[in-house]
Design an enzyme around this catalytic site. Structure first.
Site, mmCIF file in Angstrom:
data_model
loop_
_atom_site.group_PDB
_atom_site.id
_atom_site.type_symbol
_atom_site.label_atom_id
_atom_site.label_comp_id
_atom_site.label_asym_id
_atom_site.label_seq_id
_atom_site.Cartn_x
_atom_site.Cartn_y
_atom_site.Cartn_z
ATOM 1 N N GLU A 15 1.030 -1.137 0.295
ATOM 2 C CA GLU A 15 -0.131 0.216 -0.327
ATOM 3 C C GLU A 15 0.883 1.570 0.502
ATOM 4 O O GLU A 15 2.194 0.850 0.364
ATOM 5 C CB GLU A 15 -1.001 0.081 1.695
ATOM 6 C CG GLU A 15 -2.426 -0.789 1.099
ATOM 7 C CD GLU A 15 -3.442 -0.018 0.131
ATOM 8 O OE1 GLU A 15 -3.040 1.810 -0.426
ATOM 9 O OE2 GLU A 15 -4.423 0.311 0.498
ATOM 10 N N ARG A 98 -8.275 0.389 12.430
ATOM 11 C CA ARG A 98 -6.826 0.439 12.007
ATOM 12 C C ARG A 98 -6.889 1.667 10.991
ATOM 13 O O ARG A 98 -8.142 2.257 10.281
ATOM 14 C CB ARG A 98 -6.228 -0.644 12.136
ATOM 15 C CG ARG A 98 -6.500 -0.891 10.487
ATOM 16 C CD ARG A 98 -5.363 -1.550 10.088
ATOM 17 N NE ARG A 98 -5.480 -2.750 8.492
ATOM 18 C CZ ARG A 98 -5.244 -2.280 7.731
ATOM 19 N NH1 ARG A 98 -5.052 -1.164 7.177
ATOM 20 N NH2 ARG A 98 -5.982 -3.011 6.731
ATOM 21 N N ASN A 146 -10.773 5.422 1.311
ATOM 22 C CA ASN A 146 -9.119 5.531 0.888
ATOM 23 C C ASN A 146 -9.493 6.129 -0.369
ATOM 24 O O ASN A 146 -10.198 7.003 0.062
ATOM 25 C CB ASN A 146 -9.285 3.690 0.113
ATOM 26 C CG ASN A 146 -8.628 2.440 0.437
ATOM 27 O OD1 ASN A 146 -7.619 2.608 0.354
ATOM 28 N ND2 ASN A 146 -9.789 1.623 1.100
ATOM 29 N N ASP A 196 -9.661 0.948 -4.684
ATOM 30 C CA ASP A 196 -9.130 1.663 -3.511
ATOM 31 C C ASP A 196 -8.216 2.812 -3.423
ATOM 32 O O ASP A 196 -8.677 3.603 -3.628
ATOM 33 C CB ASP A 196 -8.129 0.380 -3.514
ATOM 34 C CG ASP A 196 -7.368 -0.465 -2.452
ATOM 35 O OD1 ASP A 196 -6.395 0.879 -1.525
ATOM 36 O OD2 ASP A 196 -7.774 -1.302 -1.694
#
Length: 289
Positions: A15, A98, A146, A196
């Site tokens: 990521e 998270r 995202n 994403d």
């Protein structure tokens, strides 16, 4: 133009690719095999900073080191990834929530959102940290934050809710960092990949990695898909512009939680990919705090 492996990372959950123009290096993270990585595309050398908890996103700091969204909250890290200061921990239960996607904006603020892992209600949120380290909740009513990105004319902040297959945009006040009411920028159909991480090029086109969609799409400033680019992994996670002329598009991908059959069909899953594009990206800002 096609994506090719630039580093065979085989990451669990790659990521947050982030290009540093000063060093000509690509920073990126692995959320599930927690680490901050730094790749030199010219040599293939990849340096790793192991982390002791999930790291969802980072930005480089103007004064050195990083700001990072970790499972336990928003942190300042030194150049070696050591924790220096906890800025904020706005989550009520870090066992099921998270920090996830995030980036610095053109004014030196840091935006980072959370993921609500049960995904049975929209309990995630987007936060903004200012140079003075104040932390403000900016948006909610989402399950997985995202796709944070900013338009080159500085008028819009983009943000996606991945499980809802939707990209939003918000009018942005550059002086205060406040955002107005959200509107739908693009709604994807269900079952063909979900938005994403993302990046915006110099002309205001939004490039979105479609998780479980095996491709990156380019959307016009009006929200229309104008191009699609296959990725040799079913789960691309985020894209970033880099290279000397900001015309290389890097993409991180994932292996975590994928079936044995999928990994057999997509053996390059988890790798970092790159493709030369005609569009030019925007330099990645640094956090001013």
């Amino acid at each position: 133009m096609s994506f090719e492996t630039v580093f065979p990372a085989q990451a669990a959950l790659g990521e947050c690719p982030l290009w540093c123009g000063q060093t000509q290096r690509l920073w990126w993270v692995d959320i599930e095999a927690p680490a901050i990585h730094c790749l030199d595309p010219a040599t293939g050398q990849n340096d790793t900073i192991p982390m002791d908890e999930n790291v969802g996103c980072i930005a480089l700091r103007a004064g050195g080191g990083f700001i990072a969204g970790l499972r336990s909250g928003l942190w300042l890290l030194d150049a070696d990834g050591r924790k220096e200061k906890l800025i904020a921990n706005p989550q009520t239960d870090t066992s099921i929530s998270r920090f996830n996607d995030g980036r610095a904006d053109p004014w030196g603020r840091f935006w980072a959102g959370t993921i609500y892992e049960p995904r049975d209600r929209p309990d995630a949120a987007l936060y903004r940290v200012g140079p003075d380290l104040d932390c403000a909740r900016m948006a909610g009513d989402i399950k997985v934050s995202n796709g944070v990105a900013f338009s080159p004319d500085r008028r819009w902040m983009y943000h996606s809710d991945t499980p809802a297959h939707v990209i939003y945009r918000y009018p942005l006040d550059p002086d205060t960092g406040q955002i107005g009411p959200r509107e739908i920028f693009h709604q994807f159909p269900f079952g063909h990949g979900r938005p994403d991480g993302a990046a915006v090029d110099r002309d205001g086109f939004y490039w979105s990695a479609l998780y479980e969609g095996g491709r990156v799409v380019r959307l016009s400033p009006d929200g229309d898909i104008v191009a699609e680019y296959p990725v040799p992994a079913r789960c691309p996670t985020m894209c970033a512009f880099g290279g000397p002329d900001l015309r290389t598009l890097f993409v991180t991908t994932a292996r975590h939680g994928r079936s044995k059959q999928e990994l057999k069909d997509w053996p390059q899953s988890g790798n970092l990919f790159a493709m030369q594009v005609e569009a030019t990206g925007q330099p990645e800002p640094r956090f001013a705090g």
